[in-house]
Design an enzyme around this catalytic site. Structure first.
Site, PDB file in Angstrom:
ATOM      1  N   GLY A   1      43.388  28.150 -57.958  1.00 19.58           N
ATOM      2  CA  GLY A   1      43.309  27.335 -59.164  1.00 19.58           C
ATOM      3  C   GLY A   1      41.900  27.187 -59.707  1.00 19.58           C
ATOM      4  O   GLY A   1      40.984  27.884 -59.300  1.00 19.58           O
TER       5      GLY A   1
ATOM      6  N   GLY B   1      37.885  35.420 -64.574  1.00 18.28           N
ATOM      7  CA  GLY B   1      38.112  36.325 -63.444  1.00 18.28           C
ATOM      8  C   GLY B   1      39.584  36.322 -63.049  1.00 18.28           C
ATOM      9  O   GLY B   1      40.231  37.373 -62.949  1.00 18.28           O
ATOM     10  N   HIS B   2      40.123  35.121 -62.841  1.00 19.42           N
ATOM     11  CA  HIS B   2      41.558  35.009 -62.523  1.00 19.42           C
ATOM     12  C   HIS B   2      42.393  35.581 -63.671  1.00 19.42           C
ATOM     13  O   HIS B   2      43.386  36.257 -63.453  1.00 19.42           O
ATOM     14  CB  HIS B   2      41.955  33.547 -62.349  1.00 19.42           C
ATOM     15  CG  HIS B   2      41.234  32.822 -61.251  1.00 19.42           C
ATOM     16  ND1 HIS B   2      40.270  31.870 -61.500  1.00 19.42           N
ATOM     17  CD2 HIS B   2      41.338  32.902 -59.903  1.00 19.42           C
ATOM     18  CE1 HIS B   2      39.823  31.374 -60.349  1.00 19.42           C
ATOM     19  NE2 HIS B   2      40.435  31.992 -59.365  1.00 19.42           N
TER      20      HIS B   2
ATOM     21  N   GLN C   1      38.094  40.313 -48.583  1.00 16.25           N
ATOM     22  CA  GLN C   1      39.474  39.811 -48.635  1.00 16.25           C
ATOM     23  C   GLN C   1      40.436  40.927 -49.073  1.00 16.25           C
ATOM     24  O   GLN C   1      41.516  41.106 -48.490  1.00 16.25           O
ATOM     25  CB  GLN C   1      39.558  38.629 -49.593  1.00 16.25           C
ATOM     26  CG  GLN C   1      40.970  38.161 -49.899  1.00 16.25           C
ATOM     27  CD  GLN C   1      40.978  36.895 -50.725  1.00 16.25           C
ATOM     28  OE1 GLN C   1      40.839  35.810 -50.200  1.00 16.25           O
ATOM     29  NE2 GLN C   1      41.122  37.031 -52.033  1.00 16.25           N
TER      30      GLN C   1
ATOM     31  N   ARG D   1      33.549  27.950 -57.787  1.00 16.43           N
ATOM     32  CA  ARG D   1      32.475  27.205 -57.115  1.00 16.43           C
ATOM     33  C   ARG D   1      31.195  27.127 -57.964  1.00 16.43           C
ATOM     34  O   ARG D   1      30.312  26.346 -57.631  1.00 16.43           O
ATOM     35  CB  ARG D   1      32.158  27.823 -55.751  1.00 16.43           C
ATOM     36  CG  ARG D   1      33.264  27.581 -54.733  1.00 16.43           C
ATOM     37  CD  ARG D   1      32.857  27.983 -53.336  1.00 16.43           C
ATOM     38  NE  ARG D   1      33.784  27.496 -52.327  1.00 16.43           N
ATOM     39  CZ  ARG D   1      34.756  28.228 -51.762  1.00 16.43           C
ATOM     40  NH1 ARG D   1      34.930  29.481 -52.107  1.00 16.43           N
ATOM     41  NH2 ARG D   1      35.560  27.697 -50.863  1.00 16.43           N
TER      42      ARG D   1
HETATM   43  P1  AMP Z   1      40.344  32.181 -55.733  1.00 14.69           P
HETATM   44  O1  AMP Z   1      41.038  31.231 -56.661  1.00 14.69           O
HETATM   45  O2  AMP Z   1      38.869  32.016 -55.690  1.00 14.69           O
HETATM   46  O3  AMP Z   1      40.990  32.221 -54.368  1.00 14.69           O
HETATM   47  O4  AMP Z   1      40.560  33.632 -56.338  1.00 14.69           O
HETATM   48  C1  AMP Z   1      41.838  34.119 -56.596  1.00 14.69           C
HETATM   49  C2  AMP Z   1      41.742  35.581 -56.940  1.00 14.69           C
HETATM   50  O5  AMP Z   1      40.927  35.759 -58.097  1.00 14.69           O
HETATM   51  C3  AMP Z   1      41.102  36.409 -55.816  1.00 14.69           C
HETATM   52  O6  AMP Z   1      41.800  37.631 -55.678  1.00 14.69           O
HETATM   53  C4  AMP Z   1      39.698  36.611 -56.326  1.00 14.69           C
HETATM   54  O7  AMP Z   1      39.091  37.799 -55.830  1.00 14.69           O
HETATM   55  C5  AMP Z   1      39.931  36.723 -57.826  1.00 14.69           C
HETATM   56  N1  AMP Z   1      38.689  36.405 -58.529  1.00 14.69           N
HETATM   57  C6  AMP Z   1      37.937  35.276 -58.420  1.00 14.69           C
HETATM   58  N2  AMP Z   1      36.820  35.378 -59.176  1.00 14.69           N
HETATM   59  C7  AMP Z   1      36.851  36.590 -59.757  1.00 14.69           C
HETATM   60  C8  AMP Z   1      35.973  37.311 -60.635  1.00 14.69           C
HETATM   61  N3  AMP Z   1      34.837  36.774 -61.068  1.00 14.69           N
HETATM   62  N4  AMP Z   1      36.341  38.546 -61.028  1.00 14.69           N
HETATM   63  C9  AMP Z   1      37.492  39.106 -60.602  1.00 14.69           C
HETATM   64  N5  AMP Z   1      38.368  38.494 -59.777  1.00 14.69           N
HETATM   65  C10 AMP Z   1      38.055  37.247 -59.352  1.00 14.69           C
END
Ligand code: AMP
Length: 280
Positions: free
Chosen positions: A31, A36-37, A153, A187
């Site tokens: 969330g 990016g998401h 990951q 973050r």
């Molecule tokens: P998180 O919410 O941080 O667990 O991220 C969820 C998904 O979004 C994971 O697969 C991350 O690698 C991807 N993600 C987070 N930040 C980025 C970004 N800046 N660019 C591409 N994917 C992202």
């Protein structure tokens, strides 16, 4: 767009779609969604008939001194972003829906979890693999989407899927950055204005290392040294790791003669940020 809090609610909807012959894409997230998401959701919408986005701050992937309690949350804004992007369902369970009090089964991956973030966060990937395999069983997707931002990951999930014969295609998506280069991350909201400026050393180091490798440098030590120098010049930055690993094994490999992942984790104040580049 449907918002589901229960496992059974997601299952019954996905079953209906499958009966109609529709393909399903899954985007697992914690969330506080950003571009990016969104890039993952956009790709999933392009490639699948229906897209499920999970929004769950997974407690078992946080260490005891990490930021579980303060992790940013905004389900309302997240649902607006998901709806606009074309997701069909958001799965946003409570912790109790995902973990019974006597929960006692975990998915643990070795080798590819030994280095990089696995070293400084020893229980992290066990938490990630456990929750991702649960989400795979709940949403039964044809494809699942992960960002290259969390490169280790992605490698760990690919290894888990291969080792456990999970019939889901894992799609890796490129890192989305702010205009000034900083990789987008939930973050980043922790950073003060001064820290936000200092955080640029991560992308500066990554871009410098990448340029060296792309112009023919084969000596990983030289590349890592140049990257460390950039980060160490910033007083607010403290290196967790600056490392080069083979992309298949995620084991240290300081000669650029195959697919190489160069990854960094750096504390800016109390905030731990990561970035990387892949050379194939
Ligand atoms: P998180 O919410 O941080 O667990 O991220 C969820 C998904 O979004 C994971 O697969 C991350 O690698 C991807 N993600 C987070 N930040 C980025 C970004 N800046 N660019 C591409 N994917 C992202």
């Amino acid at each position: 767009m449907q918002i589901e809090k229960t496992v059974s609610g997601v299952r019954s909807q996905v079953k209906k779609w499958k009966k109609e012959g529709l393909s399903v894409g899954l985007v697992p997230t914690m969330g506080y969604l950003h571009e990016g998401h969104q890039s993952l959701i956009d790709r999933a919408v392009e490639e699948n008939d229906r897209v499920v986005v999970s929004i769950f701050v997974n407690p078992i992937q946080f260490g005891p001194t990490e930021d579980l309690a303060t992790y940013p949350r905004d389900l309302e804004a997240d649902c607006i972003l998901c709806k606009r992007a074309g997701a069909a369902l958001v799965f946003a369970p409570e912790v109790s829906e995902m973990y019974a009090e006597d929960f006692s089964t975990f998915v643990d991956t070795s080798q590819v979890t030994e280095e990089l973030c696995g070293k400084s966060r020893p229980t992290h990937f066990r938490g990630v693999c456990t929750v991702v395999s649960k989400l795979f069983h709940i949403a039964s997707p044809d494809r699942a989407y992960f960002g290259q931002k969390d490169a280790q990951q992605l490698a760990v999930i690919r290894r888990m899927v291969r080792d456990l014969n999970i019939d889901i295609e894992i799609v890796g998506c490129p890192i989305i950055r702010e205009a000034d280069g900083l990789a987008k991350s939930s973050r980043n909201t922790y950073l003060s204005p001064e820290e936000r400026k200092a955080a640029l050393v991560l992308s500066k180091a990554i871009f410098t290392g990448k340029a060296m490798v792309e112009t023919g440098e084969k000596d990983g030590e030289k590349v890592l040294g140049a990257m460390r120098n950039i980060i160490e010049a910033e007083p607010l930055a403290r290196i967790d790791y600056v490392e080069m690993v083979h992309w298949d094994t995620i084991q240290p490999h300081h000669r650029i003669d195959g697919p190489i992942l160069t990854a960094i984790a750096v504390y800016i104040g109390n905030t731990r940020l990561i970035d990387n580049f892949l050379y194939e």
